[in-house]
Design a protein around this motif. Structure first.
Motif, PDB file in Angstrom:
ATOM      1  N   LEU A   5       0.881  -1.170   0.000  1.00  0.00           N
ATOM      2  CA  LEU A   5       0.000   0.000   0.000  1.00  0.00           C
ATOM      3  C   LEU A   5       0.911   1.211   0.000  1.00  0.00           C
ATOM      4  O   LEU A   5       1.761   1.365   0.884  1.00  0.00           O
ATOM      5  CB  LEU A   5      -0.894   0.010   1.242  1.00  0.00           C
ATOM      6  N   THR A   6       0.764   2.054  -1.020  1.00  0.00           N
ATOM      7  CA  THR A   6       1.611   3.246  -1.126  1.00  0.00           C
ATOM      8  C   THR A   6       0.754   4.465  -1.432  1.00  0.00           C
ATOM      9  O   THR A   6      -0.372   4.330  -1.922  1.00  0.00           O
ATOM     10  CB  THR A   6       2.667   3.085  -2.238  1.00  0.00           C
ATOM     11  N   GLU A   7       1.307   5.623  -1.158  1.00  0.00           N
ATOM     12  CA  GLU A   7       0.649   6.865  -1.541  1.00  0.00           C
ATOM     13  C   GLU A   7       1.360   7.373  -2.785  1.00  0.00           C
ATOM     14  O   GLU A   7       2.586   7.440  -2.824  1.00  0.00           O
ATOM     15  CB  GLU A   7       0.736   7.888  -0.410  1.00  0.00           C
ATOM     16  N   GLN A   8       0.570   7.717  -3.809  1.00  0.00           N
ATOM     17  CA  GLN A   8       1.156   8.127  -5.082  1.00  0.00           C
ATOM     18  C   GLN A   8       0.566   9.458  -5.498  1.00  0.00           C
ATOM     19  O   GLN A   8      -0.623   9.720  -5.298  1.00  0.00           O
ATOM     20  CB  GLN A   8       0.870   7.067  -6.145  1.00  0.00           C
ATOM     21  N   GLU A   9       1.405  10.286  -6.093  1.00  0.00           N
ATOM     22  CA  GLU A   9       0.959  11.594  -6.550  1.00  0.00           C
ATOM     23  C   GLU A   9       0.596  11.520  -8.029  1.00  0.00           C
ATOM     24  O   GLU A   9       1.338  10.959  -8.836  1.00  0.00           O
ATOM     25  CB  GLU A   9       2.068  12.627  -6.331  1.00  0.00           C
ATOM     26  N   PHE A  10      -0.564  12.074  -8.368  1.00  0.00           N
ATOM     27  CA  PHE A  10      -1.059  12.077  -9.742  1.00  0.00           C
ATOM     28  C   PHE A  10      -1.189  13.507 -10.234  1.00  0.00           C
ATOM     29  O   PHE A  10      -1.605  14.391  -9.491  1.00  0.00           O
ATOM     30  CB  PHE A  10      -2.439  11.409  -9.812  1.00  0.00           C
ATOM     31  N   GLU A  11      -0.832  13.692 -11.507  1.00  0.00           N
ATOM     32  CA  GLU A  11      -1.012  15.003 -12.130  1.00  0.00           C
ATOM     33  C   GLU A  11      -2.485  15.236 -12.376  1.00  0.00           C
ATOM     34  O   GLU A  11      -3.194  14.341 -12.836  1.00  0.00           O
ATOM     35  CB  GLU A  11      -0.276  15.073 -13.470  1.00  0.00           C
TER      36      GLU A  11
END
Length: 92
Positions: free
Chosen positions: A29-35
């Motif tokens: 489980l990771t936190e990901q940044e999206f444009e």
């Protein structure tokens, strides 16, 4: 050939799971940044799986459902969940 076999994606879609549900074991489980076009970037929680290279961006509904089964995210890794596609009503 089916449409989902022609359109390649790194993300798990409704067409990738069976009607009865597809069991997948959580690898991470990771936190990901999206444009986000026209706005600031958006952070979302993402699951990766042992059985698939595809990832799943978690929605509020996914998150709430998973917390019903395991109230701590540390418990999710290594656990098998049954993923199935359901139509949901747009909250707006």
């Amino acid at each position: 050939m089916k449409q989902n076999e022609m359109i390649i994606s790194n993300w798990l879609k409704a067409d990738d799971v069976t009607e009865a549900g597809t069991p997948l074991t959580v690898k991470a489980l990771t936190e990901q940044e999206f444009e986000k076009k026209g706005g600031p970037n958006e952070k979302k929680w993402v699951l990766s799986f042992v059985e698939s290279d595809k990832k799943l961006t978690l929605t509020k509904t996914n998150i709430k459902t998973m917390f019903v089964h395991y109230p701590d995210t540390e418990q999710w890794v290594g656990k098998k969940f049954l993923f199935c596609a359901r139509e949901v009503q747009d909250p707006s």
